[in-house]
Design an enzyme around this catalytic site. Sequence first.
Site, PDB file in Angstrom:
ATOM      1  N   GLU A 152       5.663  -5.689  -6.155  1.00 45.32           N
ATOM      2  CA  GLU A 152       5.581  -6.595  -7.290  1.00 45.32           C
ATOM      3  C   GLU A 152       6.520  -7.779  -7.087  1.00 45.32           C
ATOM      4  O   GLU A 152       7.699  -7.601  -6.796  1.00 45.32           O
ATOM      5  CB  GLU A 152       5.949  -5.872  -8.587  1.00 45.32           C
ATOM      6  CG  GLU A 152       4.971  -4.780  -8.988  1.00 45.32           C
ATOM      7  CD  GLU A 152       5.372  -4.073 -10.266  1.00 45.32           C
ATOM      8  OE1 GLU A 152       4.538  -4.006 -11.192  1.00 45.32           O
ATOM      9  OE2 GLU A 152       6.520  -3.600 -10.348  1.00 45.32           O
ATOM     10  N   GLU A 165       1.090   6.144  -7.584  1.00 49.58           N
ATOM     11  CA  GLU A 165       1.121   4.690  -7.482  1.00 49.58           C
ATOM     12  C   GLU A 165       2.108   4.243  -6.415  1.00 49.58           C
ATOM     13  O   GLU A 165       3.172   4.855  -6.246  1.00 49.58           O
ATOM     14  CB  GLU A 165       1.504   4.069  -8.829  1.00 49.58           C
ATOM     15  CG  GLU A 165       1.341   2.571  -8.920  1.00 49.58           C
ATOM     16  CD  GLU A 165       1.434   2.081 -10.365  1.00 49.58           C
ATOM     17  OE1 GLU A 165       0.765   2.687 -11.239  1.00 49.58           O
ATOM     18  OE2 GLU A 165       2.166   1.119 -10.623  1.00 49.58           O
TER      19      GLU A 165
END
Length: 341
Positions: free
Chosen positions: A123, A119
Amino acid sequence: MKHVMHSPLERSLPPLSLLLFLWIITTTFRTAKAFNVTTLTFGESYSPLFSNFNIQRSPDDKTVSLLLNRFSGSGIISSDYYNYGFFSASIKMPSKYTAGIVVAFYTSNVDTFERNHDELDIEFLGNVPGKAWRFQTNIYGNGSVSRGREERYRMWFDPSKDSHRYSILWNPRNIIFYVDEIPIREVVRNAAMRGDYPSKPMSVYATIWDASSWATSGGKKKVNYRYQPFIAEFKDLVLEGCIVDPVDQILSSNCTDSAAALMVKDYSTVTPESRKSMRLFRQRYMYYSYCYDTRRYPVPPPECVILPSEREMFRSSGGLKSKIRFGGSQRDGREEHQASG
């Protein structure tokens, strides 16, 4: 009164030099050369992650808006998996009161490799009016969720006023996170990372969701649905890389050539001028780095490049030594984070 964090370098400068410093960093950020990329429509590049609920598409299909309300968040996923690539979107954050809301632009293969997924995250952590927006980047490889590699930063602009481009470069040699063509973080592959360096095909995601439990002020500031719907706008969609079947044991040989071509693109190398911009950004806006968190990692992870100019800014917790508050507690530097991977 709005508080401003000053780096050790800035505190040592007289007022005139400080103004010059701020002019240099602002001018450098504004004049970065745009990347040579091809943008796509939503239909050419993405599909709804769960359903069409809370997803709005513009008539020309070049802009997609993701909504969060009291019923649900929303998300989209790239229609293909990529074995390395450059992934980008111009994003405008929700306005007004956005505490507790996470808007994410990231790559992942958790749906195919549940126990050993990779990943790469960008964010955005919600905001309270009058405070500086904050965001984080993170890297996971081969299911190493206990070894997150997060960094946290303040923004030098209000991302809810206009769209700004956010990008992830991922190739066999390095990973670079960009904001408006400015590199803010580079991870160069180190053999000692082994499987911690993401290497399996990934999809690209964009999501908005309720993260009241941790995203803003350690969960003290939660989503207020009086301001719903919360809308994150995505446009200028870019997906460049080798499209693959994620379950193939032997990836297409075409990806060898594709990866080589990717590594000579302008966005795959941090030039000396761009590295200066990255250093200035990190000195002024980074407020947590796992590389300086000696409580968590007594020995820095192998990919960490320890810079004296950065190291003097951070405590053993990885948070800033400065006690100035700028939009959320920084007692620990990680206290607001719970890994989403």
